[in-house]
Design a protein around this motif. Structure first.
Motif, mmCIF file in Angstrom:
data_model
loop_
_atom_site.group_PDB
_atom_site.id
_atom_site.type_symbol
_atom_site.label_atom_id
_atom_site.label_comp_id
_atom_site.label_asym_id
_atom_site.label_seq_id
_atom_site.Cartn_x
_atom_site.Cartn_y
_atom_site.Cartn_z
ATOM 1 N N SER A 1 4.633 14.624 -11.072
ATOM 2 C CA SER A 1 5.265 14.791 -12.362
ATOM 3 C C SER A 1 4.213 15.643 -13.417
ATOM 4 N N CYS A 2 2.870 15.481 -13.001
ATOM 5 C CA CYS A 2 1.971 15.917 -13.883
ATOM 6 C C CYS A 2 1.668 17.411 -13.922
ATOM 7 N N ILE B 1 1.548 9.403 -5.732
ATOM 8 C CA ILE B 1 1.959 10.973 -5.449
ATOM 9 C C ILE B 1 3.139 11.364 -6.462
ATOM 10 N N ALA B 2 4.023 10.459 -7.003
ATOM 11 C CA ALA B 2 4.888 10.674 -7.911
ATOM 12 C C ALA B 2 4.228 11.142 -9.182
ATOM 13 N N LYS C 1 0.848 -1.130 0.090
ATOM 14 C CA LYS C 1 -0.020 0.151 -0.101
ATOM 15 C C LYS C 1 0.898 1.299 -0.067
ATOM 16 N N ILE C 2 1.900 1.232 0.653
ATOM 17 C CA ILE C 2 2.907 2.393 0.750
ATOM 18 C C ILE C 2 3.418 2.431 -0.633
#
Length: 181
Positions: free
Chosen positions: A18-19, A13-14, A5-6
């Motif tokens: 990045s978007c 999140i990454a 899950k982490i």
């Protein structure tokens, strides 16, 4: 299951981070790699405030280990070198040893270790008619001229040998020639 899950949360999140807006400058990890400081090689200050690679004054010759050779690559130039050019180096054991070493690298494969024209390439019929040093009228000047420009099938070795090294090879060729007689 908790670590899975982490990992999923970190990937999401990454992806979201990045978007973002591509037109806005982003954080740079190593800015000096992205934005190089330009230097003009022949600029007034050069690198780190030191003058470098300055062009020589008009009408002079740069002497950074390069000696001007102004005899042309013609038959007349060959004859001029043969008659006028003299070896500026003293004949010493150091010069002869260095000449022998360089001769072994650049010359012996064709001319042979004894200067008899029976090198490895001649033995394998790669080149025929390689001259024997004792059969030729050689002077230090025409040997140097041939090293500079080449002659017949032999190419120039001016780019492989520096000024002093050429004269060392000339000394060693003269020694080999004297031993063949």
């Amino acid at each position: 299951m908790k670590s899975f899950k982490i990992i999923i949360a970190l990937v999401v999140i990454a992806s979201v981070i990045s978007c973002n807006n591509k037109r806005k400058p982003q954080v740079q990890y190593m800015p000096d790699m992205y934005v190089a400081v330009p230097y003009e090689a022949n600029g007034a200050d050069g690198l780190n405030g030191k003058m470098v690679d300055r062009k020589p004054v008009a009408g002079t010759v740069s002497r950074n280990g390069i000696v001007a050779y102004d005899i042309p690559d013609t038959n007349e130039g060959y004859e001029k070198a043969k008659a006028e050019l003299k070896n500026p180096l003293p004949t010493t054991e150091v010069n002869l040893e260095k000449g022998k070493e360089l001769y072994g690298i650049y010359c012996a494969s064709c001319h042979g270790t004894k200067g008899d024209g029976n090198g490895v390439l001649s033995q394998r019929d790669k080149f025929n008619g390689i001259p024997n040093y004792k059969d030729r009228e050689l002077t230090p000047g025409n040997i140097y001229h041939v090293i500079m420009y080449g002659k017949n099938l032999m190419g120039s070795h001016a780019s492989q040998l520096q000024y002093k090294e050429r004269w060392q090879v000339v000394q060693y060729v003269e020694k080999l020639r004297s031993e063949l007689k």
